[in-house]
Enzyme design. Structure first.
Site, PDB file in Angstrom:
ATOM      1  N   GLU A 208       0.834  -1.133   0.000  1.00  0.00           N
ATOM      2  CA  GLU A 208      -0.025  -0.077  -0.097  1.00  0.00           C
ATOM      3  C   GLU A 208       0.951   1.197   0.153  1.00  0.00           C
ATOM      4  OE1 GLU A 208      -3.800  -0.548   2.512  1.00  0.00           O
ATOM      5  OE2 GLU A 208      -2.218  -1.708   3.389  1.00  0.00           O
ATOM      6  N   ALA A 251       1.563   2.520   8.487  1.00  0.00           N
ATOM      7  CA  ALA A 251       1.022   3.385   7.608  1.00  0.00           C
ATOM      8  C   ALA A 251       1.590   4.841   8.030  1.00  0.00           C
ATOM      9  CB  ALA A 251      -0.402   3.816   7.927  1.00  0.00           C
ATOM     10  N   ALA A 267       2.983   3.157  13.084  1.00  0.00           N
ATOM     11  CA  ALA A 267       2.565   4.133  12.035  1.00  0.00           C
ATOM     12  C   ALA A 267       3.195   5.544  12.171  1.00  0.00           C
ATOM     13  CB  ALA A 267       0.987   4.311  12.257  1.00  0.00           C
TER      14      ALA A 267
END
Length: 334
Positions: A208, A251, A267
């Site tokens: 991603e 992320a 993250a």
């Protein structure tokens, strides 16, 4: 030289009016000693090849290419052969010589009508549109609707899927995977994911974020949304960063070091080689002893580490992590 690895195959080259090779498509390649001219298989391109320039000013010519994979790249046909080998998963990233690749590839205008030379593109675009308008028609004698030449990009590297579509792989946005990316079966590249040439996955993975040139991601690992892995092109260095198996780059996180197996970077945290990291040690904490502080480079490639920022002190800590992450098995099988 006799022990040097070789690969060979027939390709269909696009040649502009100046004699520059814009691209080469290899439907099939072989690794091993190339057959002599008398023993070569036929290329089979048929009507796809034509020696007269089309409206783009491009000829399509069959070329038989033999590549010495351990030597520097010799020309554009050689460069495209090596990029195909990577995307066909016949070789892994960082295992063949890609020296000189930028110098051997031309900047190309990539369009829905194939490659154009950058020079005089506007005039060639008009020629193609006029050619389509003259020959196209729809039922009832009505003129065909206008068909534009849509520019997909101006770059040395085309989209992978226009040349190679690997089996067992999902790609949300084809524009974000360059030819030369290595995507193993079971890989999912989400719409915001990006995979450069000479980079990719070695097993079932979720991508991603950004996988930069030279970077590999091991089986069962997840590169989270908005995250990035510093590649060899980032600072011109030769260090090859990688992610091991069953690891997670959270992320909006990033790494300038390698992760081993069963690692997690929380993250939003970016860990570089010079980042000061505190080794979280419960025994030392209980005894009131000072904790060890190391540079990120000293933990590069080590297994079973959770990289986290202490929300109270702000210190970046490395904590022991026993098991790795588990990907969604149903998602990666369908």
């Amino acid at each position: 030289m006799s022990d040097e690895r070789t690969a060979w195959g027939w390709g269909l080259a696009s040649i502009d009016e100046a004699g520059n090779t814009l691209d080469v498509w290899y439907p099939q390649l072989e690794i091993g000693a190339a057959p002599d001219e008398a023993s070569r298989p036929k290329h089979g391109f048929g009507a796809l090849a034509y020696d007269q320039a089309d409206a783009r000013g491009v000829r399509r010519v069959p070329v038989f290419t033999v590549s010495a994979l351990d030597s520097p790249i010799t020309d554009a046909a050689d460069a495209y052969l090596r990029l195909h080998l990577l995307s066909m998963c016949m070789v892994e990233p960082n295992t063949i010589n890609l020296d000189g690749i930028f110098a051997k590839l031309a900047n190309v205008v990539w369009t829905n009508y194939g490659p154009f030379a950058v020079d005089d593109f506007a005039l060639r675009k008009m020629d193609v549109m006029n050619a389509v308008a003259k020959t196209g028609a729809i039922a009832g004698g009505m003129p065909a609707p206008r068909v534009d030449v849509n520019v997909l990009g101006v770059d040395k590297f085309p989209r992978m899927v226009d040349y190679v579509v690997p089996e067992g792989v999902r790609i949300g946005d084809a524009d974000r995977v360059r030819l030369g990316a290595h995507l193993a079966a079971g890989t999912t590249v989400m719409h915001a994911g990006f995979v450069n040439f000479n980079a990719g996955t070695l097993g079932t993975c979720m991508i991603e974020g950004r996988v930069s040139q030279g970077v590999t991601v091991g089986n069962g690992s997840d590169v989270g949304g908005g995250s990035s892995i510093m590649g060899t092109l980032s600072g011109g260095g030769k260090l090859r960063n990688s992610i091991g198996e069953h690891s997670l780059l959270g992320a909006n996180a990033g790494i300038g070091i390698s992760l081993g197996d069963n690692c997690v970077v929380e993250a939003g945290l970016y860990v570089t080689a010079g980042t000061k990291i505190t080794i979280h040690d419960k025994a030392k904490i209980a005894a009131g002893e000072p904790l060890e502080v190391v540079k990120g480079s000293e933990l590069s490639g080590k297994d079973n580490i959770l990289f986290i920022r202490n929300s109270v002190t702000g210190a970046i800590e490395a904590r022991y992590r026993k098991v790795g992450i588990a990907l969604n098995e149903k998602l990666h099988k369908n």
